[in-house]
Write a protein that holds these residues in place. Structure first.
Motif, PDB file in Angstrom:
ATOM      1  N   ARG A  72      33.528  31.601  45.787  1.00 59.70           N
ATOM      2  CA  ARG A  72      34.615  32.193  46.579  1.00 59.70           C
ATOM      3  C   ARG A  72      35.920  32.186  45.761  1.00 59.70           C
ATOM      4  NH1 ARG A  72      34.568  32.424  52.177  1.00 59.70           N
ATOM      5  NH2 ARG A  72      33.253  30.556  52.345  1.00 59.70           N
ATOM      6  N   ILE A  73      36.156  31.092  45.064  1.00 61.80           N
ATOM      7  CA  ILE A  73      37.374  30.991  44.249  1.00 61.80           C
ATOM      8  C   ILE A  73      37.330  31.984  43.093  1.00 61.80           C
ATOM      9  CG2 ILE A  73      38.655  29.460  42.692  1.00 61.80           C
ATOM     10  CD1 ILE A  73      37.848  27.155  44.603  1.00 61.80           C
ATOM     11  N   LYS A  74      36.159  32.168  42.480  1.00 59.44           N
ATOM     12  CA  LYS A  74      36.029  33.173  41.409  1.00 59.44           C
ATOM     13  C   LYS A  74      36.401  34.560  41.925  1.00 59.44           C
ATOM     14  CE  LYS A  74      32.300  30.832  38.872  1.00 59.44           C
ATOM     15  NZ  LYS A  74      30.870  30.906  38.498  1.00 59.44           N
ATOM     16  N   ILE A  75      35.936  34.882  43.125  1.00 68.67           N
ATOM     17  CA  ILE A  75      36.213  36.200  43.705  1.00 68.67           C
ATOM     18  C   ILE A  75      37.680  36.301  44.094  1.00 68.67           C
ATOM     19  CG2 ILE A  75      35.649  37.705  45.650  1.00 68.67           C
ATOM     20  CD1 ILE A  75      32.760  36.376  45.392  1.00 68.67           C
ATOM     21  N   PHE A 284      26.913  36.311  43.252  1.00 69.03           N
ATOM     22  CA  PHE A 284      28.076  37.201  43.205  1.00 69.03           C
ATOM     23  C   PHE A 284      29.109  36.625  42.234  1.00 69.03           C
ATOM     24  CE2 PHE A 284      31.212  39.619  46.257  1.00 69.03           C
ATOM     25  CZ  PHE A 284      31.580  40.445  45.216  1.00 69.03           C
ATOM     26  N   GLY A 285      29.349  35.337  42.325  1.00 70.49           N
ATOM     27  CA  GLY A 285      30.279  34.695  41.399  1.00 70.49           C
ATOM     28  C   GLY A 285      29.820  34.806  39.960  1.00 70.49           C
ATOM     29  N   ALA A 286      28.508  34.647  39.734  1.00 65.20           N
ATOM     30  CA  ALA A 286      27.967  34.765  38.373  1.00 65.20           C
ATOM     31  C   ALA A 286      28.142  36.189  37.842  1.00 65.20           C
ATOM     32  CB  ALA A 286      26.490  34.376  38.371  1.00 65.20           C
ATOM     33  N   ALA A 287      27.969  37.187  38.716  1.00 67.37           N
ATOM     34  CA  ALA A 287      28.136  38.587  38.299  1.00 67.37           C
ATOM     35  C   ALA A 287      29.589  38.882  37.944  1.00 67.37           C
ATOM     36  CB  ALA A 287      27.668  39.518  39.419  1.00 67.37           C
ATOM     37  N   ILE A 288      30.522  38.348  38.733  1.00 68.75           N
ATOM     38  CA  ILE A 288      31.946  38.513  38.426  1.00 68.75           C
ATOM     39  C   ILE A 288      32.269  37.910  37.067  1.00 68.75           C
ATOM     40  CG2 ILE A 288      34.258  37.694  39.088  1.00 68.75           C
ATOM     41  CD1 ILE A 288      33.457  39.976  40.841  1.00 68.75           C
ATOM     42  N   ASP A 289      31.723  36.721  36.799  1.00 68.29           N
ATOM     43  CA  ASP A 289      31.935  36.084  35.489  1.00 68.29           C
ATOM     44  C   ASP A 289      31.404  36.962  34.370  1.00 68.29           C
ATOM     45  OD1 ASP A 289      33.187  33.837  36.493  1.00 68.29           O
ATOM     46  OD2 ASP A 289      31.382  32.577  36.454  1.00 68.29           O
ATOM     47  N   TYR A 290      30.215  37.521  34.569  1.00 65.22           N
ATOM     48  CA  TYR A 290      29.587  38.337  33.527  1.00 65.22           C
ATOM     49  C   TYR A 290      30.430  39.565  33.218  1.00 65.22           C
ATOM     50  CZ  TYR A 290      26.380  41.493  31.181  1.00 65.22           C
ATOM     51  OH  TYR A 290      25.822  42.370  30.286  1.00 65.22           O
ATOM     52  N   MET A 291      30.860  40.272  34.251  1.00 60.90           N
ATOM     53  CA  MET A 291      31.618  41.497  34.013  1.00 60.90           C
ATOM     54  C   MET A 291      32.987  41.201  33.413  1.00 60.90           C
ATOM     55  SD  MET A 291      30.472  44.084  37.057  1.00 60.90           S
ATOM     56  CE  MET A 291      31.088  45.481  36.133  1.00 60.90           C
ATOM     57  N   ASN A 292      33.589  40.102  33.816  1.00 62.05           N
ATOM     58  CA  ASN A 292      34.874  39.729  33.210  1.00 62.05           C
ATOM     59  C   ASN A 292      34.714  39.303  31.761  1.00 62.05           C
ATOM     60  OD1 ASN A 292      37.018  40.146  35.124  1.00 62.05           O
ATOM     61  ND2 ASN A 292      36.141  38.528  36.380  1.00 62.05           N
TER      62      ASN A 292
END
Length: 404
Positions: A72-75, A284-292
């Motif tokens: 949630r914090i990553k998002i 979802f958090g892992a995907a955000i990390d990957y794209m960033n």
């Protein structure tokens, strides 16, 4: 340096064949593919710490809770929300929109007006029609123009003191048009209307800053962002989330329960009844990390190259027409060839290993505007290549020859 060959190795599915041909996946606007790092996050959850969250005192529950709230914090950080509790986990964009629509059913009254754009996906039309039926509010529409952009002069004329809500997608899923959401939001706020932006199609290409936009609600789906299906998010300003009643009743969203009275939990739990998609939130958090880790500016630059190249090469085909020609658009090309039905071309492309989407793309009013049954939609992602576009072009030419 951006290395597409290296990036493609992150996606196991890109190695497969379809009908004996190497897969060319151009249906990214429907769902993106999933990198190994996200798949690993899903496997890790179910292998090592699968447990229900928030209420358990045992180790697995605490580990799962920590990972879920870290996501949630990553998002929150990705979208630059002011507070983590302004991020509500949902099953996807459609769920998020319906949550807001349901909440406003208790806030609107007869004679109030809400505005949607003509470029919307059905999920950002139907819930508001249902809301109007419940409240006797009036639904108004921002018209579209031939190039696939919105008629902003008419939008400004539609706004008035009775306007309570404005809904618009950030990017059209059918045409790729990037809408001027800053202007839409600012103008709506001048008449004290709230704004919800559907970011499902924008977030794979653009990194929105919800505080800079000053948007009231912003919604997105994980599966467009290299994440899992069945997972999404609703961003809402704290003051709006506190005004809206809960969407569902059940466990997790309560503070106290008796047979006489129930009091609700604070944000975000007020809107997260029941056991959530724990694994989906973590992935979802892992995907955000990957794209960033790749970088959204880098992604946008490369995808714009693909868009320019694809547009140039497809327009060399006789009788091919592209729908949606805005100067500001993401890597989506929606087209038809002469009078050939888009489904027929799509079926032949599939036999050649090329995955495209055909039909009205859940945006039937757009197709009605152009007086067509649908389009062939090729939507590109950062793991696609110009060589794959060449395969698409050859396939369209072959289909044209077979069907003419």
């Amino acid at each position: 340096m951006f290395n597409v060959d290296k990036i493609r190795k992150d996606f196991p599915i890109l190695k497969r064949n379809v009908h004996g041909k190497s897969l060319v996946y151009f249906d990214n606007a429907a769902t993106s593919q999933t990198p190994q790092v996200v798949i690993d996050a899903i496997v890790d959850y179910y292998t090592n710490y699968n447990a229900n969250i928030h209420r358990g005192v045992h180790t697995l529950s605490q580990e799962a809770t920590d990972k879920y709230e870290e996501a949630r914090i990553k998002i929150q950080q990705h979208f630059n929300a002011k507070e983590a509790y302004e991020i509500i986990f949902t099953s996807g964009t459609t769920h998020s929109i319906n949550m807001v629509a349901s909440g406003f059913a208790s806030l609107l009254q007869e004679g109030d007006e809400i505005i949607v754009s003509a470029l919307e996906h059905h999920s950002n039309i139907v819930p508001w029609q249902m809301l109007c039926e419940k409240t006797n509010a009036v639904l108004k529409v921002i018209p579209m123009q031939l190039d696939g952009t919105l008629d902003m002069d008419t939008y400004h004329q539609l706004l008035n003191e009775n306007t309570k809500l404005v809904f618009c997608n950030h990017v059209s899923n059918a045409l790729g048009t990037i809408n001027p959401i800053e202007e839409i939001i600012d103008a709506a706020h001048k008449v004290n209307a709230a704004v919800l932006i559907d970011g499902a199609q924008a977030t794979p290409h653009i990194k929105p800053d919800v505080q800079a936009l000053n948007v009231d609600f912003y919604v997105a789906s994980a599966h467009k962002l290299c994440g899992p299906t069945g997972q999404g998010m609703l961003y809402g300003k704290q003051e709006w989330l506190e005004k809206l009643p809960p969407y569902q009743g059940g466990g997790e969203m309560i503070a106290t329960v008796s047979f006489e009275k129930t009091t609700y939990a604070g944000l975000p739990h007020k809107f997260e009844a029941g056991t959530p998609n724990i694994c989906g939130g973590i992935a979802f958090g892992a995907a955000i990390d990957y794209m960033n880790s790749i970088g959204f500016d880098t992604i946008a630059d490369y995808e714009n190259e693909l868009l320019e190249y694809g547009t140039q090469e497809l327009l060399k085909i006789e009788d091919l027409k592209i729908f949606g020609t805005s100067k500001d658009k993401t890597a989506v090309i929606s087209f038809n060839v002469g009078n050939i039905h888009p489904y027929d071309i799509g079926a032949i492309l599939d036999k050649l290993g090329v995955a495209v989407r055909t039909g009205h793309h859940c945006a039937q009013p757009i197709m009605d505007f152009y007086q067509i049954p649908g389009t062939i939609r090729a939507s590109f992602s950062f793991y696609n290549t110009k060589e794959e576009i060449d395969v698409l072009v050859k396939g369209v030419k072959r289909a044209q020859m077979m069907l003419s």
